[in-house]
Design a protein around this motif. Structure first.
Motif, PDB file in Angstrom:
ATOM      1  N   VAL A  50      -0.994  -7.707-131.501  1.00 40.10           N
ATOM      2  CA  VAL A  50      -1.173  -6.343-130.555  1.00 40.10           C
ATOM      3  C   VAL A  50      -1.086  -6.832-129.122  1.00 40.10           C
ATOM      4  CG1 VAL A  50      -2.005  -5.004-132.338  1.00 40.10           C
ATOM      5  CG2 VAL A  50      -3.538  -6.573-130.958  1.00 40.10           C
ATOM      6  N   GLY A  51      -0.958  -6.353-128.317  1.00 40.89           N
ATOM      7  CA  GLY A  51      -1.087  -6.469-127.015  1.00 40.89           C
ATOM      8  C   GLY A  51      -2.394  -6.704-126.467  1.00 40.89           C
ATOM      9  N   VAL A  52      -2.668  -7.668-125.634  1.00 41.90           N
ATOM     10  CA  VAL A  52      -4.055  -7.625-124.894  1.00 41.90           C
ATOM     11  C   VAL A  52      -4.015  -8.090-123.439  1.00 41.90           C
ATOM     12  CG1 VAL A  52      -5.011  -8.825-126.767  1.00 41.90           C
ATOM     13  CG2 VAL A  52      -3.968 -10.321-125.090  1.00 41.90           C
ATOM     14  N   SER A  53      -5.082  -7.390-122.636  1.00 38.41           N
ATOM     15  CA  SER A  53      -4.898  -7.507-121.160  1.00 38.41           C
ATOM     16  C   SER A  53      -6.418  -7.771-120.795  1.00 38.41           C
ATOM     17  CB  SER A  53      -4.355  -6.234-120.864  1.00 38.41           C
ATOM     18  OG  SER A  53      -4.563  -5.952-119.429  1.00 38.41           O
ATOM     19  N   ARG A  54      -6.485  -8.073-119.499  1.00 39.26           N
ATOM     20  CA  ARG A  54      -7.889  -8.360-118.896  1.00 39.26           C
ATOM     21  C   ARG A  54      -8.409  -6.967-118.403  1.00 39.26           C
ATOM     22  NH1 ARG A  54      -5.322 -12.925-116.828  1.00 39.26           N
ATOM     23  NH2 ARG A  54      -6.134 -14.851-117.631  1.00 39.26           N
ATOM     24  N   ALA A  55      -7.584  -5.965-118.117  1.00 40.30           N
ATOM     25  CA  ALA A  55      -7.953  -4.515-117.671  1.00 40.30           C
ATOM     26  C   ALA A  55      -8.127  -3.782-118.969  1.00 40.30           C
ATOM     27  CB  ALA A  55      -6.677  -3.875-116.882  1.00 40.30           C
ATOM     28  N   LEU A  89     -14.126 -10.902-106.512  1.00 37.40           N
ATOM     29  CA  LEU A  89     -15.418 -11.359-107.012  1.00 37.40           C
ATOM     30  C   LEU A  89     -15.603 -10.852-108.423  1.00 37.40           C
ATOM     31  CD1 LEU A  89     -17.417 -11.687-103.853  1.00 37.40           C
ATOM     32  CD2 LEU A  89     -16.366 -13.532-104.997  1.00 37.40           C
ATOM     33  N   LEU A  90     -15.455  -9.495-108.276  1.00 38.90           N
ATOM     34  CA  LEU A  90     -15.814  -8.705-109.569  1.00 38.90           C
ATOM     35  C   LEU A  90     -14.788  -9.278-110.865  1.00 38.90           C
ATOM     36  CD1 LEU A  90     -16.325  -5.013-108.269  1.00 38.90           C
ATOM     37  CD2 LEU A  90     -18.009  -7.090-108.623  1.00 38.90           C
ATOM     38  N   ARG A  91     -13.650  -9.390-110.349  1.00 41.51           N
ATOM     39  CA  ARG A  91     -12.565  -9.550-111.635  1.00 41.51           C
ATOM     40  C   ARG A  91     -13.079 -11.414-112.043  1.00 41.51           C
ATOM     41  NH1 ARG A  91      -8.793  -7.222-108.113  1.00 41.51           N
ATOM     42  NH2 ARG A  91      -7.863  -5.349-109.429  1.00 41.51           N
ATOM     43  N   LEU A  92     -13.546 -12.106-111.122  1.00 40.28           N
ATOM     44  CA  LEU A  92     -14.043 -13.601-111.562  1.00 40.28           C
ATOM     45  C   LEU A  92     -15.152 -13.279-112.532  1.00 40.28           C
ATOM     46  CD1 LEU A  92     -14.066 -15.365-108.251  1.00 40.28           C
ATOM     47  CD2 LEU A  92     -12.269 -15.621-110.107  1.00 40.28           C
ATOM     48  N   ALA A  93     -16.158 -12.258-112.307  1.00 39.52           N
ATOM     49  CA  ALA A  93     -17.228 -12.385-113.112  1.00 39.52           C
ATOM     50  C   ALA A  93     -16.847 -11.445-114.574  1.00 39.52           C
ATOM     51  CB  ALA A  93     -18.337 -11.344-112.748  1.00 39.52           C
ATOM     52  N   ALA A 103     -19.128  -5.837-116.725  1.00 43.12           N
ATOM     53  CA  ALA A 103     -18.677  -6.180-118.000  1.00 43.12           C
ATOM     54  C   ALA A 103     -17.232  -6.045-118.197  1.00 43.12           C
ATOM     55  CB  ALA A 103     -19.639  -5.299-119.039  1.00 43.12           C
ATOM     56  N   GLY A 104     -16.560  -5.600-117.289  1.00 47.23           N
ATOM     57  CA  GLY A 104     -15.188  -5.011-117.551  1.00 47.23           C
ATOM     58  C   GLY A 104     -14.808  -3.814-118.154  1.00 47.23           C
ATOM     59  N   VAL A 105     -15.851  -2.881-118.250  1.00 44.35           N
ATOM     60  CA  VAL A 105     -15.652  -1.557-118.987  1.00 44.35           C
ATOM     61  C   VAL A 105     -14.989  -0.856-118.115  1.00 44.35           C
ATOM     62  CG1 VAL A 105     -17.084   0.300-120.141  1.00 44.35           C
ATOM     63  CG2 VAL A 105     -17.744  -2.130-120.511  1.00 44.35           C
ATOM     64  N   TYR A 106     -15.329  -0.813-116.713  1.00 48.02           N
ATOM     65  CA  TYR A 106     -14.925   0.149-115.979  1.00 48.02           C
ATOM     66  C   TYR A 106     -13.601  -0.680-115.131  1.00 48.02           C
ATOM     67  CZ  TYR A 106     -15.080   4.113-112.643  1.00 48.02           C
ATOM     68  OH  TYR A 106     -14.486   5.428-111.794  1.00 48.02           O
ATOM     69  N   CYS A 116     -11.973  -2.505-136.142  1.00 51.81           N
ATOM     70  CA  CYS A 116     -12.392  -3.056-135.096  1.00 51.81           C
ATOM     71  C   CYS A 116     -12.574  -1.963-133.929  1.00 51.81           C
ATOM     72  CB  CYS A 116     -11.276  -3.983-134.286  1.00 51.81           C
ATOM     73  SG  CYS A 116     -10.678  -5.294-135.692  1.00 51.81           S
ATOM     74  N   VAL A 117     -13.848  -1.687-133.620  1.00 55.70           N
ATOM     75  CA  VAL A 117     -14.276  -0.736-132.698  1.00 55.70           C
ATOM     76  C   VAL A 117     -15.255  -1.412-131.590  1.00 55.70           C
ATOM     77  CG1 VAL A 117     -14.169   1.109-134.313  1.00 55.70           C
ATOM     78  CG2 VAL A 117     -16.377  -0.056-134.105  1.00 55.70           C
ATOM     79  N   GLY A 118     -15.476  -0.553-130.721  1.00 54.08           N
ATOM     80  CA  GLY A 118     -16.351  -1.434-129.602  1.00 54.08           C
ATOM     81  C   GLY A 118     -15.842  -0.806-128.173  1.00 54.08           C
ATOM     82  N   LEU A 119     -16.728  -1.590-127.169  1.00 51.06           N
ATOM     83  CA  LEU A 119     -16.410  -1.096-125.883  1.00 51.06           C
ATOM     84  C   LEU A 119     -14.971  -1.665-125.288  1.00 51.06           C
ATOM     85  CD1 LEU A 119     -19.551  -0.171-125.900  1.00 51.06           C
ATOM     86  CD2 LEU A 119     -19.576  -1.009-123.546  1.00 51.06           C
ATOM     87  N   PRO A 120     -14.544  -1.037-124.312  1.00 49.50           N
ATOM     88  CA  PRO A 120     -13.282  -1.641-123.777  1.00 49.50           C
ATOM     89  C   PRO A 120     -13.470  -2.994-123.048  1.00 49.50           C
ATOM     90  CG  PRO A 120     -13.635   0.646-122.757  1.00 49.50           C
ATOM     91  CD  PRO A 120     -14.779   0.385-123.547  1.00 49.50           C
ATOM     92  N   ASN A 121     -12.473  -3.757-123.340  1.00 53.42           N
ATOM     93  CA  ASN A 121     -12.527  -5.112-122.803  1.00 53.42           C
ATOM     94  C   ASN A 121     -13.401  -6.253-123.568  1.00 53.42           C
ATOM     95  OD1 ASN A 121     -11.237  -7.087-121.012  1.00 53.42           O
ATOM     96  ND2 ASN A 121     -12.826  -6.764-119.584  1.00 53.42           N
ATOM     97  N   ALA A 122     -13.967  -5.718-124.776  1.00 48.84           N
ATOM     98  CA  ALA A 122     -14.918  -6.583-125.659  1.00 48.84           C
ATOM     99  C   ALA A 122     -13.961  -7.600-126.499  1.00 48.84           C
ATOM    100  CB  ALA A 122     -15.729  -5.510-126.537  1.00 48.84           C
ATOM    101  N   GLY A 123     -12.794  -7.428-126.343  1.00 46.29           N
ATOM    102  CA  GLY A 123     -11.944  -8.325-127.217  1.00 46.29           C
ATOM    103  C   GLY A 123     -11.625  -7.934-128.805  1.00 46.29           C
ATOM    104  N   LYS A 124     -11.604  -6.561-128.626  1.00 45.30           N
ATOM    105  CA  LYS A 124     -11.114  -5.964-130.166  1.00 45.30           C
ATOM    106  C   LYS A 124      -9.820  -6.597-130.533  1.00 45.30           C
ATOM    107  CE  LYS A 124     -11.693  -1.964-128.787  1.00 45.30           C
ATOM    108  NZ  LYS A 124     -12.207  -2.266-127.456  1.00 45.30           N
ATOM    109  N   SER A 125      -8.628  -6.502-129.736  1.00 52.11           N
ATOM    110  CA  SER A 125      -7.310  -6.857-129.775  1.00 52.11           C
ATOM    111  C   SER A 125      -7.291  -8.506-129.965  1.00 52.11           C
ATOM    112  CB  SER A 125      -6.341  -6.024-128.823  1.00 52.11           C
ATOM    113  OG  SER A 125      -6.493  -4.859-128.730  1.00 52.11           O
ATOM    114  N   SER A 126      -8.054  -9.063-129.246  1.00 52.25           N
ATOM    115  CA  SER A 126      -7.930 -10.460-129.429  1.00 52.25           C
ATOM    116  C   SER A 126      -8.603 -10.951-130.843  1.00 52.25           C
ATOM    117  CB  SER A 126      -8.752 -11.232-128.278  1.00 52.25           C
ATOM    118  OG  SER A 126      -8.091 -10.788-127.057  1.00 52.25           O
ATOM    119  N   VAL A 127      -9.678 -10.335-131.186  1.00 56.61           N
ATOM    120  CA  VAL A 127     -10.102 -10.600-132.466  1.00 56.61           C
ATOM    121  C   VAL A 127      -9.223 -10.415-133.728  1.00 56.61           C
ATOM    122  CG1 VAL A 127     -12.129 -10.192-134.100  1.00 56.61           C
ATOM    123  CG2 VAL A 127     -12.683 -10.423-131.903  1.00 56.61           C
TER     124      VAL A 127
END
Length: 560
Positions: free
Chosen positions: A363-368, A476-480, A406-409, A342-353
């Motif tokens: 595995v642990g998941v986080s919004r950050a 506001l950014l976290r809501l998005a 997108a939650g990347v940064y 499972c590869v991809g950008l941060p916060n794309a949901g790899k651990s959730s998948v």
């Protein structure tokens, strides 16, 4: 007798850690600040320019070894952005402005760091020096980085990607369905399919946060651009259709991994790519048992099956010649085991998948972003192995504001959140969505949006009791980023063919699969739920208003 100074347990642990490191002969390594943080990055990057590889290998006990290193803007740019946020009026852009062209994000000349040729006969020091030289040459090839968005500068994180690509038989490239063009770097997709000759599956994660017609259009575009790859829609937490206004945070319940949408489609795609080389009947039987299990029993963990050849690591391979050799072609389906990376950008949901496929929270998941620091492997069955890779930010020309939304940064480490709020406010009608009071001037600016949201939520500074604009901007950014403010980008030409995609058969199938999917962004005059309901968690998008205002609502959980 002098009064003793307070000494916390955290400082005591750090004192003991430093004492052990001094006994071992290592220099104490403190926690490194995050990218773009106000404390600077002297401890992490030294005095050299950002992006240069470290002059010496990271120490064994360095806690910041796998920390994200994305860089940050300079002081002059921050001041200009702040003045622009306070002065420039926001104009709501047309729907065509939401179209995101992949060629504009990853244009020609942009690549990602590749692992240099190596062999098992090399010493660790020689291999490390070779990798650092190749990474430094890659950074110098990008020039001064003008026009490039912040990307990963930590060589240790790229080493995790190289290892996962080498040991995987099929690569799962996971992208957010709200902006798949950002999550699918063409250089990585071409490297997997052409250079490595391995299978590639593009997973559109979080399809419940995008309109079904938009997700269908992105699926067809990705199939056309990446022919050998398969596209699989995925959702780890499907829910009811979204209503107008600010969406409610879904209540956490046990067994949510068992209700995921997409594991069966992923199995069918893997069977098509494997073609009988690996027996996947145990995976299918496990999936059928999970689907027949009641919802209340989804959180029961199943015992992991041992692989037929033991741990199955690659360290037992014989050492090759010590000279420079071409990249080693790893044995496909070693010991009859299929490895999915499972590869991809941060916060794309790899651990959730990965958790959804396993059916449990492995595995642990986080919004950050940056929760996964190094790759982890888990056996789904005796013949299927899953590998979770840390998220990486590839070099691109994407707007930095898009990376933030997108939650990347990491939002908590932003020094300039107002430009991202302006980017969001010009594409979504935030004042009617959030029920903000109109300003007394001629229109809305990014600063006034944050100030109005701080006034509505009661965010005040500690000393002067003024509106905490910075906290409101981060909220506001976290809501998005969480999807509670739905900002979904369209593929090129979607506005002209919108009716065609809405009537497409795949759109109806995807809407039925995700429980109705998400609706399109509400009109400008759409109203959101009341302020009292915003502080409460609910499964409904817009719960009915309470008959009387709750005078103690401000004591509830602060979701923003």
């Amino acid at each position: 007798m002098p009064r003793k100074l307070p000494f916390s347990a955290k400082r005591k642990k750090q004192q003991l850690r430093d004492r052990r490191e001094r006994k071992r002969g290592d220099a104490p390594a403190g926690p490194a600040p995050g990218p773009g943080s106000r404390s600077g990055s002297r401890e992490r990057g030294g005095d050299g320019p950002p992006g240069d590889p470290p002059s010496e290998p990271p120490r064994r006990h360095d806690p910041g070894r796998f920390r994200l290193q994305l860089g940050g803007p300079r002081a002059e740019a921050l001041e200009r952005s702040r003045r622009r946020a306070q002065q420039e009026l926001l104009e709501l852009l047309p729907e065509s402005a939401l179209e995101l062209d992949p060629d504009g994000l990853y244009g020609p000349g942009l690549d990602f760091p590749r692992r240099p040729p190596w062999s098992f006969g090399m010493s660790p020091e020689e291999l490390r020096a070779r990798e650092e030289a190749a990474f430094g040459a890659f950074l110098r090839g990008l020039g001064d980085g003008a026009g490039l968005a912040p990307f990963e500068h930590n060589l240790e994180t790229w080493r995790q990607l190289w290892r996962v690509l080498e040991m995987s038989d099929i690569v799962l490239l996971i992208a957010d369905a709200r902006h798949p063009a950002l999550g699918v770097p063409p250089a990585l997709a071409a490297h997997v399919t052409r250079d490595l000759g391995k299978g590639l599956i593009l997973i559109l994660n979080k399809v419940d946060l995008a309109p079904p017609a938009v997700a269908t259009a992105w699926s067809h575009l990705l199939r056309a651009r990446h022919g050998p790859a398969r596209v699989v829609p995925f959702s780890t937490a499907p829910g009811p259709p979204a209503g107008p206004g600010l969406q409610k945070r879904q209540r956490k319940r046990g067994g949510r991994w068992g209700r995921a949408v997409g594991p069966r489609l992923l199995l069918e795609a893997c069977e098509e790519l494997v073609g009988g080389a690996v027996d996947l009947s145990s995976w299918r039987a496990r999936l059928e048992r999970a689907e027949q299990r009641p919802d209340g029993d989804d959180d029961e963990e199943e015992e992991e099956e041992e692989p037929p050849g033991g741990a199955g690591d690659e360290e037992d391979e014989g050492a090759g010649p010590g000279g420079v050799a071409p990249p080693r072609q790893w044995e496909r389906y070693r010991h009859g085991v299929l490895t999915l990376g499972c590869v991809g950008l941060p916060n794309a949901g790899k651990s959730s998948v990965l958790n959804a496929v396993l059916g449990r929270g492995a595995v642990g998941v986080s919004r950050a972003p940056g929760r996964t620091r190094y790759f982890q492997t888990h056996f789904l069955t005796a013949s299927v192995r899953l590998c979770d890779c840390p998220g990486l930010v590839f070099p691109s020309r994407a707007p930095p504001e898009l990376q933030v939304l997108a939650g990347v940064y990491p939002i908590a480490q932003l020094q300039d959140p107002y430009s991202a709020v302006g980017f969001l406010g010009s594409r979504l009608a935030l004042p009617p969505l959030l029920q903000l009071r109109p300003p007394g001037g001629r229109g809305w600016t990014a600063w006034e949006l944050c100030e109005a949201w701080a006034e509505k939520r009661g965010y005040k500074t500690a000393r002067a009791a003024r509106n905490d604009v910075a906290r409101a901007a981060n909220g506001l950014l976290r809501l998005a980023a969480e999807g509670r403010l739905r900002l979904c980008f369209r593929p090129p030409g979607y506005s002209r063919e919108k009716e065609l995609w809405e009537l497409h058969p795949d759109t109806a199938a995807l809407a039925a699969m995700t429980g109705g999917g998400a609706t399109a962004p509400p009109p400008t005059g759409a109203a959101s739920s009341s302020e009292e309901d915003e502080g409460e968690e609910s499964d409904q998008a817009t719960p009915p208003p309470s008959p009387a205002p709750n005078p103690f609502a401000w004591l509830g959980e602060d979701e923003c």
